[in-house]
Design a protein around this motif. Structure first.
Motif, mmCIF file in Angstrom:
data_model
loop_
_atom_site.group_PDB
_atom_site.id
_atom_site.type_symbol
_atom_site.label_atom_id
_atom_site.label_comp_id
_atom_site.label_asym_id
_atom_site.label_seq_id
_atom_site.Cartn_x
_atom_site.Cartn_y
_atom_site.Cartn_z
ATOM 1 N N CYS A 124 0.833 -1.197 0.000
ATOM 2 C CA CYS A 124 0.000 0.000 0.000
ATOM 3 C C CYS A 124 0.875 1.257 0.000
ATOM 4 O O CYS A 124 0.572 2.230 -0.695
ATOM 5 N N ALA A 132 -4.403 4.840 -1.671
ATOM 6 C CA ALA A 132 -4.481 3.740 -0.704
ATOM 7 C C ALA A 132 -5.679 2.839 -1.032
ATOM 8 O O ALA A 132 -5.574 1.612 -0.990
ATOM 9 N N ALA A 143 -4.938 0.779 -4.064
ATOM 10 C CA ALA A 143 -3.927 -0.263 -3.817
ATOM 11 C C ALA A 143 -4.418 -1.304 -2.817
ATOM 12 O O ALA A 143 -3.802 -2.366 -2.678
ATOM 13 N N ALA A 144 -5.521 -0.988 -2.134
ATOM 14 C CA ALA A 144 -5.976 -1.891 -1.060
ATOM 15 C C ALA A 144 -6.304 -3.306 -1.552
ATOM 16 O O ALA A 144 -5.811 -4.280 -0.947
ATOM 17 N N SER A 147 -3.108 -5.172 -2.407
ATOM 18 C CA SER A 147 -2.296 -5.309 -1.195
ATOM 19 C C SER A 147 -2.897 -6.348 -0.263
ATOM 20 O O SER A 147 -2.176 -7.106 0.400
#
Lengths: 221, 387
Positions: free
Chosen positions: B309, B365, B368-369, B372
């Protein structure tokens, strides 16, 4: 110190079981080699003993505690302290220097790495004879040097047991011998070593040899 | 060395990919920032232009009971029981309301029903400079009257009275010159003659009096009810009517521009987020062995999640800075390139920048969560089997 009790493991439902009731016990200070043909289940046993693989059934006891009865956080902590692992390929993080690779177990605590940890990292690199190459990237090190950095990384948190999955498998015999010598030295210093190998010469240097065949212990000394 | 070291080194190691991701993300952010500013500028400009096409508030004497005709006034009835508004006081009161900055034009009118050459005709007294402000669509042949002796004839009135440029026309005993003839507008303006308000007031013996006053308010995000309330408070004896249909039409046009900009911005940001997400997904697939090793040395799932992340968040932070600055610069150039006619100097605004920075960081974030999380959930043993 470490024991496997009636371990069974199947990677997928309906697939052929890889482990079929394995029972082994490793004492503190042992140098145990796990041998067997490809696909016999020796690496699966090693991963289960190192807590990385949860077996389908059975127990792995470390110092009397069932490691898979612990919380995941506790198992992570165990891997970051008492149990360490090296692989056939060194698997260093390519973007980090040799020293930074050695320090990665300290980062697992999600806190900045302090001076004390850096000193410990340098000590580990010195122990494997690579203090002068601390700032080099893995790509600028030879295969043997990379494996030694991986061993230094494994030693960083002062583990009690080291699990090695064919650590000499990708090295030439001369370099492999040096790695084996290093592992024997560490064992002589009190580190428990559990190593998967195909090479009888190296197994002959261990005080315990466990042979796995078709997911079962075929022979143990 | 800290947790950010690994993502930072990875970003540096894959520099071309990092730069490409940051550049595309920056471009998206710059587009959104510029578009947001542009939509505001164009919206304001559009509103100013539209305000030139009519008033949106009507001020009439409260006791007036006549039916609506021209501009809310029935010309046929104006000579009976008519109440008036004092022009100077009414204009001054409207110009002094708290939201006076939104008042663009105040146009008083005095209407007189008379006969010219035996033909009944309406003569409307206006303040020509103000009237031109709200009726930019007027296209007179000839000129607007310069003094109080000139008139502007609506197209139908000119035809009915056979009036042309320069002709003399006698209204209530006073002779005026036809300075201009309006092109057909399709409105009531075609059927009347416009003269200077003071001259018409004198002819009727009602100096400084008006039948009604039209007000054009510039109301971006239009608080028309508030403007109306303020005028009402300033003129308690008058009746204030917001011409809601006019306001709504304008707001619909401005809203369209703003919604269009918002929709395009959303598409751009979703695309940028999808790109970030895909980039992290690809990174996770490439680095399965690294994930396995990290788990083997004691990293928790949260630790692995944080590492991946952070890579996206760091890229997003750089893109937010570059994108915002780029957007500010673009906002100053694009209106000229597009020839919108809108002036738009966009200044660096710290609050806006911090908001953009926080929003982009959060979006990075969020994008990308999922990958990730997939990295964090990866079974370390399965990851190591790929070794």
């Amino acid at each position: 110190m470490l024991s496997a009790i009636d371990l069974h493991h199947t990677y997928a439902p309906g697939a052929t079981p890889v482990l079929r009731g394995v029972n082994v016990a490793i004492a503190q200070g042992d140098f145990a080699c796990i041998m067997g043909r490809s696909g016999s289940g020796k690496s699966t046993l090693l991963y289960a003993l190192s807590t990385l693989l949860r077996p389908t059934s059975g127990q792995v006891l470390y110092q009397g505690r069932d490691v898979f009865g612990l919380s995941e956080r506790q198992r992570n902590a165990l891997r970051g302290s008492d149990l360490a692992m090296i692989f056939q390929m060194h698997h260093l993080l390519p973007a980090l220097s040799a020293l930074e690779n050695v320090l990665t177990p300290f980062l697992a605590r999600l806190r900045p790495v302090g001076a004390k940890a850096v000193a410990r990292g340098m000590e580990c690199l010195s122990r494997v004879g690579l203090a002068d190459k601390a700032r080099r990237l893995p790509g600028n090190l030879s295969g043997g040097e990379q494996q030694r950095v991986a061993i230094a990384r494994a030693l960083a948190c002062s583990p009690k047991a080291l699990f090695a999955d064919e650590p000499t498998g990708s090295l030439d015999s001369g370099t492999g011998d040096k790695i084996m010598d290093l592992l024997l030295e560490l064992n002589a210093e009190g580190l428990t070593v559990v190593m998967v190998t195909h090479q009888p010469d190296y197994a002959a240097l261990a005080n315990r040899v466990i042979t796995i065949a078709d997911g079962r212990v075929a022979q143990a000394s | 060395m800290n947790l950010a070291t690994i993502p930072l080194r990875n970003l540096r190691r894959k520099l071309p990919r990092t730069l490409l991701s940051a550049a595309v993300f920056s471009l998206g952010i710059a587009s959104v920032v510029a578009l947001a500013h542009l939509s505001k500028v164009v919206g304001d400009s559009l509103e100013r232009k539209m305000t030139a096409f009519g008033a949106n508030v009507l001020v009439t004497p409260r006791t007036q009971s006549l039916s609506v005709g021209y501009g809310g006034l029935s010309l046929g009835d104006v000579s009976f029981d008519m109440r008036y508004l004092p022009v100077a006081e009414t204009v001054a009161a409207v110009r002094a309301i708290p939201m006076k900055d939104t008042i663009s034009v105040v146009a008083p009118k005095f209407a007189l029903l008379t006969r010219v050459g035996g033909v009944p005709v309406g003569v409307v007294g206006v303040d020509f400079p103000s009237e031109r402000g709200i009726k930019r669509y007027w296209q007179p042949r000839g000129d607007f009257p310069a003094g109080d002796d000139g008139v502007l004839a609506g197209s139908a009135a000119a035809a009915a009275l056979s009036l042309d440029l320069g002709d003399a026309v006698t209204i209530e005993g006073r002779t005026f010159r036809v300075a201009g003839v309006l092109a057909p507008t399709g409105s009531e303006d075609d059927r009347v003659i416009f003269a200077d308000i003071a001259a018409v007031q004198r002819l009727a013996g009602k100096e400084n009096m008006a039948h009604f006053v039209e007000v054009a308010a510039l109301c971006a995000g239009c608080p028309i009810d508030e403007i109306t309330a303020q005028i009402q408070a300033a003129l308690p004896e008058a009746s204030i009517t917001a011409m809601q249909h006019v306001v709504k039409q304008r707001m619909a046009a401005i809203s369209f521009v703003k919604h269009l900009a918002l929709s395009v911005s959303l598409v751009i940001m979703l695309t940028a987020c999808a790109m970030i997400g895909l980039s992290v997904f690809s990174s996770v697939n490439e680095r399965k062995n690294e994930i396995g090793v990290l788990r083997a040395v004691g990293f928790s799932k949260a630790g692995v999640f944080s590492l991946f992340c952070l890579e996206a968040v760091l890229t997003g932070m750089v893109a937010a800075v570059v994108g915002y600055v780029g957007g500010v610069l673009a906002a100053g150039i694009v209106p000229d390139i597009l020839e919108t006619g809108a002036t738009s100097a966009m200044a660096f605004d710290l609050g806006e920048f911090l908001l953009t920075f926080a929003a982009v960081t959060a979006l990075s974030a969020a994008a990308a969560a999922p990958p990730s999380l997939a990295a964090a959930r990866l079974d370390p043993a399965a990851a190591l089997v790929t070794l």
